[in-house]
Motif scaffolding. Structure first.
Motif, PDB file in Angstrom:
ATOM      1  N   PHE A  37      -1.341 -15.242   8.586  1.00 16.99           N
ATOM      2  CA  PHE A  37      -0.378 -14.470   8.465  1.00 16.99           C
ATOM      3  C   PHE A  37      -0.409 -13.444   7.350  1.00 16.99           C
ATOM      4  O   PHE A  37      -0.803 -13.775   6.364  1.00 16.99           O
ATOM      5  N   LEU A  38      -0.058 -11.941   7.768  1.00 15.14           N
ATOM      6  CA  LEU A  38      -0.078 -11.072   6.756  1.00 15.14           C
ATOM      7  C   LEU A  38       1.167 -10.425   6.484  1.00 15.14           C
ATOM      8  O   LEU A  38       1.855  -9.911   7.741  1.00 15.14           O
ATOM      9  N   PHE A  39       1.887 -10.363   5.166  1.00 10.57           N
ATOM     10  CA  PHE A  39       2.924  -9.679   5.126  1.00 10.57           C
ATOM     11  C   PHE A  39       2.716  -8.203   4.633  1.00 10.57           C
ATOM     12  O   PHE A  39       1.911  -8.058   3.538  1.00 10.57           O
ATOM     13  N   GLY A  40       2.996  -7.177   5.332  1.00 11.51           N
ATOM     14  CA  GLY A  40       2.998  -5.718   4.926  1.00 11.51           C
ATOM     15  C   GLY A  40       4.052  -5.190   4.353  1.00 11.51           C
ATOM     16  O   GLY A  40       4.077  -3.825   4.029  1.00 11.51           O
ATOM     17  N   GLY A  41       5.235  -5.887   3.907  1.00  9.24           N
ATOM     18  CA  GLY A  41       6.112  -5.261   3.163  1.00  9.24           C
ATOM     19  C   GLY A  41       7.041  -4.404   4.089  1.00  9.24           C
ATOM     20  O   GLY A  41       7.276  -4.468   5.373  1.00  9.24           O
ATOM     21  N   PHE A  42       7.266  -3.023   3.558  1.00  5.02           N
ATOM     22  CA  PHE A  42       7.815  -2.002   4.298  1.00  5.02           C
ATOM     23  C   PHE A  42       6.982  -0.996   4.616  1.00  5.02           C
ATOM     24  O   PHE A  42       6.105  -0.617   3.613  1.00  5.02           O
ATOM     25  N   LEU A  43       6.892  -0.658   5.967  1.00  7.14           N
ATOM     26  CA  LEU A  43       5.987   0.552   6.365  1.00  7.14           C
ATOM     27  C   LEU A  43       6.538   1.591   5.678  1.00  7.14           C
ATOM     28  O   LEU A  43       7.908   1.770   5.559  1.00  7.14           O
ATOM     29  N   PRO A  44       5.789   3.039   5.778  1.00  6.94           N
ATOM     30  CA  PRO A  44       6.339   3.977   5.447  1.00  6.94           C
ATOM     31  C   PRO A  44       7.277   4.561   6.418  1.00  6.94           C
ATOM     32  O   PRO A  44       7.358   4.348   7.560  1.00  6.94           O
ATOM     33  N   SER A  45       8.220   5.461   6.034  1.00  7.49           N
ATOM     34  CA  SER A  45       9.472   5.981   6.665  1.00  7.49           C
ATOM     35  C   SER A  45       9.064   7.009   7.469  1.00  7.49           C
ATOM     36  O   SER A  45       9.646   7.161   8.654  1.00  7.49           O
ATOM     37  N   ARG A  46       7.973   7.795   7.236  1.00  4.57           N
ATOM     38  CA  ARG A  46       7.599   8.931   8.057  1.00  4.57           C
ATOM     39  C   ARG A  46       6.585   8.490   8.946  1.00  4.57           C
ATOM     40  O   ARG A  46       5.730   7.570   8.772  1.00  4.57           O
ATOM     41  N   ALA A  47       6.777   8.676  10.130  1.00  6.94           N
ATOM     42  CA  ALA A  47       5.968   8.483  11.534  1.00  6.94           C
ATOM     43  C   ALA A  47       4.349   8.416  11.333  1.00  6.94           C
ATOM     44  O   ALA A  47       3.815   7.694  11.499  1.00  6.94           O
ATOM     45  N   GLY A  48       3.977   9.615  10.815  1.00  2.01           N
ATOM     46  CA  GLY A  48       2.545   9.847  10.708  1.00  2.01           C
ATOM     47  C   GLY A  48       1.956   8.862   9.724  1.00  2.01           C
ATOM     48  O   GLY A  48       0.897   8.125  10.152  1.00  2.01           O
ATOM     49  N   GLU A  78      11.993  -4.093   7.661  1.00  5.01           N
ATOM     50  CA  GLU A  78      12.531  -2.786   8.139  1.00  5.01           C
ATOM     51  C   GLU A  78      13.976  -2.807   8.276  1.00  5.01           C
ATOM     52  O   GLU A  78      14.625  -3.619   8.197  1.00  5.01           O
ATOM     53  N   SER A  79      14.251  -1.477   7.819  1.00  3.96           N
ATOM     54  CA  SER A  79      15.677  -0.932   7.952  1.00  3.96           C
ATOM     55  C   SER A  79      16.289  -1.125   9.608  1.00  3.96           C
ATOM     56  O   SER A  79      15.405  -0.740  10.098  1.00  3.96           O
ATOM     57  N   PRO A  80      17.339  -1.429   9.869  1.00  5.43           N
ATOM     58  CA  PRO A  80      17.910  -1.303  11.224  1.00  5.43           C
ATOM     59  C   PRO A  80      17.873  -0.103  11.947  1.00  5.43           C
ATOM     60  O   PRO A  80      17.459  -0.109  13.076  1.00  5.43           O
ATOM     61  N   HIS A  81      18.152   0.730  11.240  1.00  7.19           N
ATOM     62  CA  HIS A  81      18.126   2.232  11.752  1.00  7.19           C
ATOM     63  C   HIS A  81      16.590   2.978  12.020  1.00  7.19           C
ATOM     64  O   HIS A  81      16.452   3.935  13.083  1.00  7.19           O
ATOM     65  N   ARG A  82      15.784   2.281  11.532  1.00  8.75           N
ATOM     66  CA  ARG A  82      14.347   2.668  11.866  1.00  8.75           C
ATOM     67  C   ARG A  82      13.457   1.785  12.885  1.00  8.75           C
ATOM     68  O   ARG A  82      12.502   1.784  13.124  1.00  8.75           O
ATOM     69  N   ALA A  83      14.244   0.850  13.127  1.00  9.43           N
ATOM     70  CA  ALA A  83      13.308  -0.499  13.675  1.00  9.43           C
ATOM     71  C   ALA A  83      13.037  -0.107  15.162  1.00  9.43           C
ATOM     72  O   ALA A  83      11.986  -0.377  15.382  1.00  9.43           O
ATOM     73  N   ALA A  84      13.768   0.635  15.830  1.00  5.64           N
ATOM     74  CA  ALA A  84      13.470   1.480  17.394  1.00  5.64           C
ATOM     75  C   ALA A  84      12.264   2.089  17.153  1.00  5.64           C
ATOM     76  O   ALA A  84      11.110   1.962  17.813  1.00  5.64           O
ATOM     77  N   ASP A  85      12.074   2.972  16.135  1.00  6.91           N
ATOM     78  CA  ASP A  85      11.176   4.000  16.087  1.00  6.91           C
ATOM     79  C   ASP A  85       9.712   3.119  15.431  1.00  6.91           C
ATOM     80  O   ASP A  85       8.530   3.630  15.759  1.00  6.91           O
ATOM     81  N   THR A  86       9.711   2.351  14.638  1.00  7.88           N
ATOM     82  CA  THR A  86       8.779   1.541  14.162  1.00  7.88           C
ATOM     83  C   THR A  86       8.228   0.787  15.298  1.00  7.88           C
ATOM     84  O   THR A  86       6.861   0.721  15.392  1.00  7.88           O
TER      85      THR A  86
END
Length: 267
Positions: free
Chosen positions: A159-170, A190-198
């Motif tokens: 497995f690979l742990f990627g930490g937090f992904l960038p907040s900007r979609a691009g 991930e933060s809960p309010h960005r989960a759907a977009d991520t």
């Protein structure tokens, strides 16, 4: 380096004690050094006896938020000096903590929840402590990424742990493209309010049908593990937005086997 109001009393008492089920246990003295201590990610009963002993015996406890750590210490009857060490004051406090180590102090390092150094400023403190020749002793325990992995039902052999992904979609999609072909289960915070977009970006970049998991509030009262494809989880996160701490996991691409004989053959 400032200590909370319990600091002077804790120092006067020397090595402290901790209490479990009403039984008071004296903590053995610690050798000088830095002790990264894993603390519960939700359920306070998940703390280890070794962690309690180190926290009770340390000359100083460095923590992200003294109020959060105080809740844990109060639960187990521990009274030690606390100092805040977090992203916003790390550059100022790190030299002071290193000076304490040079004076022969024992310092426990904790995050608000889980294992220190995982997405917090503890890495630089450990790096500089080692460079200065100080002893670093890990005290293992709870970790949100490992708790999520063992509950996910996805392959665990790699497995690979990627930490937090960038907040900007691009930028997030670019990062996901780098991880896309890695033959391992991917794990992200991930933060809960960005989960759907991520999740939607994951579906677009990694594949809508790729198996995935959304785990939230692990070890807490409202613990939930949602399993499905990336597309389904994205839709579900929009319909019922997750709350609390979120871990996202994505299964490996294509065919995957964890059979020991097959792995031996590949090796």
């Amino acid at each position: 380096m400032t200590e909370d109001s319990d600091g002077a009393n804790a120092r006067e008492g020397g090595a402290g004690h901790y209490t479990v089920d009403g039984h008071k246990v004296a903590a053995r003295p610690l050798e000088p050094g830095l002790y990264p201590v894993a603390t519960p990610i939700g359920n306070l009963s998940d703390v280890s006896l070794r962690a309690l002993e180190v926290l009770a015996a340390a000359d100083l406890v460095a923590c992200e938020d003294t109020r959060v750590t105080r809740v844990l210490l109060d639960r187990y009857g521990i009274r030690r000096p606390l100092v805040a060490y977090h992203d916003h004051n790390a550059a100022r406090e790190r030299p002071r903590l290193l000076a304490g180590l040079t004076l022969g102090k024992s310092i426990a390092l904790v995050s608000d929840a889980g294992t220190p150094l995982i997405s917090d400023p503890g890495y630089k403190l450990v790096e500089e402590a080692l460079d200065a020749g100080h002893k670093v002793v890990p005290i293992p325990g709870p970790s949100a990424l490992l708790a999520a992995l063992v509950a996910a039902g996805l392959p665990t052999d790699c497995f690979l742990f990627g930490g937090f992904l960038p907040s900007r979609a691009g930028q997030r999609r670019q990062k996901l493209a780098v991880f896309g072909a890695v033959p391992a289960t991917l794990i992200f915070y991930e933060s809960p309010h960005r989960a759907a977009d991520t999740l939607a970006d994951m579906a677009a970049v990694l594949g809508a049908d790729r198996p995935a998991v959304l785990a939230r509030e692990l070890t807490k009262r409202f613990e939930e593990v949602r399993r499905g494809t990336l597309a389904a989880l994205a839709d579900g996160a929009r319909e019922v937005p997750p709350r609390g701490e979120v871990v996202l996991l994505v299964g490996p691409p294509g065919e995957h086997t964890s059979d020991a004989d097959d792995l031996d053959a590949l090796l």
